[in-house]
Write an enzyme that holds these catalytic residues in place. Sequence first.
Site, PDB file in Angstrom:
ATOM      1  N   HIS A 101       0.755  -1.352   0.167  1.00 43.99           N
ATOM      2  CA  HIS A 101       0.164   0.002   0.101  1.00 43.99           C
ATOM      3  C   HIS A 101       0.957   1.110  -0.013  1.00 43.99           C
ATOM      4  O   HIS A 101       1.959   1.073   0.653  1.00 43.99           O
ATOM      5  CB  HIS A 101      -0.864  -0.016   1.245  1.00 43.99           C
ATOM      6  CG  HIS A 101      -0.239  -0.191   2.592  1.00 43.99           C
ATOM      7  ND1 HIS A 101       0.047  -1.515   3.163  1.00 43.99           N
ATOM      8  CD2 HIS A 101       0.246   0.888   3.593  1.00 43.99           C
ATOM      9  CE1 HIS A 101       0.785  -1.432   4.077  1.00 43.99           C
ATOM     10  NE2 HIS A 101       0.627   0.059   4.510  1.00 43.99           N
ATOM     11  N   HIS A 103       0.809   5.136   1.095  1.00 44.56           N
ATOM     12  CA  HIS A 103       0.225   6.168   1.930  1.00 44.56           C
ATOM     13  C   HIS A 103       0.288   7.500   1.081  1.00 44.56           C
ATOM     14  O   HIS A 103       1.294   7.895   0.926  1.00 44.56           O
ATOM     15  CB  HIS A 103       0.798   6.346   3.446  1.00 44.56           C
ATOM     16  CG  HIS A 103       0.687   5.057   4.154  1.00 44.56           C
ATOM     17  ND1 HIS A 103      -0.196   5.138   5.223  1.00 44.56           N
ATOM     18  CD2 HIS A 103       1.569   4.180   4.511  1.00 44.56           C
ATOM     19  CE1 HIS A 103       0.066   4.115   5.962  1.00 44.56           C
ATOM     20  NE2 HIS A 103       1.016   3.302   5.381  1.00 44.56           N
TER      21      HIS A 103
HETATM   22  P1  5GP Z   1       1.279   0.272   7.655  1.00 43.96           P
HETATM   23  O1  5GP Z   1       1.451   0.531   9.112  1.00 43.96           O
HETATM   24  O2  5GP Z   1       1.347  -1.152   7.129  1.00 43.96           O
HETATM   25  O3  5GP Z   1       2.327   0.992   6.663  1.00 43.96           O
HETATM   26  O4  5GP Z   1      -0.208   0.890   7.171  1.00 43.96           O
HETATM   27  C1  5GP Z   1      -1.278   0.100   7.493  1.00 43.96           C
HETATM   28  C2  5GP Z   1      -2.171   1.193   7.471  1.00 43.96           C
HETATM   29  O5  5GP Z   1      -3.543   0.360   7.169  1.00 43.96           O
HETATM   30  C3  5GP Z   1      -2.401   1.891   8.857  1.00 43.96           C
HETATM   31  O6  5GP Z   1      -2.401   3.391   8.440  1.00 43.96           O
HETATM   32  C4  5GP Z   1      -4.052   1.472   9.167  1.00 43.96           C
HETATM   33  O7  5GP Z   1      -4.519   2.674   9.861  1.00 43.96           O
HETATM   34  C5  5GP Z   1      -4.585   1.035   7.986  1.00 43.96           C
HETATM   35  N1  5GP Z   1      -5.560  -0.050   8.318  1.00 43.96           N
HETATM   36  C6  5GP Z   1      -5.438  -0.952   8.954  1.00 43.96           C
HETATM   37  N2  5GP Z   1      -6.677  -1.883   8.989  1.00 43.96           N
HETATM   38  C7  5GP Z   1      -7.559  -1.203   8.137  1.00 43.96           C
HETATM   39  C8  5GP Z   1      -8.849  -1.420   7.879  1.00 43.96           C
HETATM   40  O8  5GP Z   1      -9.435  -2.392   8.250  1.00 43.96           O
HETATM   41  N3  5GP Z   1      -9.538  -0.322   6.896  1.00 43.96           N
HETATM   42  C9  5GP Z   1      -8.952   0.769   6.680  1.00 43.96           C
HETATM   43  N4  5GP Z   1      -9.394   1.484   5.764  1.00 43.96           N
HETATM   44  N5  5GP Z   1      -7.589   1.123   7.151  1.00 43.96           N
HETATM   45  C10 5GP Z   1      -6.894  -0.029   7.669  1.00 43.96           C
END
Ligand code: 5GP
Length: 141
Positions: A101, A103
């Site tokens: 993903h 951001h």
């Molecule tokens: P990472 O920490 O892996 O870079 O980002 C994962 C992101 O996914 C986090 O910012 C978190 O808030 C978001 N996230 C986790 N679970 C969900 C979900 O079920 N729905 C949505 N919309 N975002 C999620």
Amino acid sequence: MHEKDCIFCKIVAGELPSAKVYEDDHVLAFMDIGQVTKGHTLIIPKTHTKNIYETPPEVAQEVFARVPRIANAIKEAFQPAGLNVLSNTEAVAGQTVFHLHVHLIPRYGKNDGFHATFEQHDNIASEHLGELAEKISSKIQ
Ligand code: 5GP
Ligand code: ZN
């Protein structure tokens, strides 16, 4: 290709809800549930890949090609002063969901809730930078 226990694959499949921003055959963009700042959006490929390391170029192309359009839509919608584009790769870098993903984090000022700090080092000798560059370039396949 969907992974059974991946929450983002479930969002793609419609098995979990999301607030969608954009969708086409290859990518989905939706609001991050954590909203680091107002308008914080994630762009994901519909096909499962773990992170940047494991993403084939054609999937990366689909995801990153959509970044400018969606970033500009966020800009129009909320008038942030700027935006950070980020893809946390592996746990040590903050990755918590292991489906690629990107951001998009709109920025409203220094104290808007987004913290990214890194220490810069001055005066690195150019030979040393050359050595580092050579180590990486020799590994590009
Ligand atoms: P990472 O920490 O892996 O870079 O980002 C994962 C992101 O996914 C986090 O910012 C978190 O808030 C978001 N996230 C986790 N679970 C969900 C979900 O079920 N729905 C949505 N919309 N975002 C999620
Ligand atoms: Zn997945």
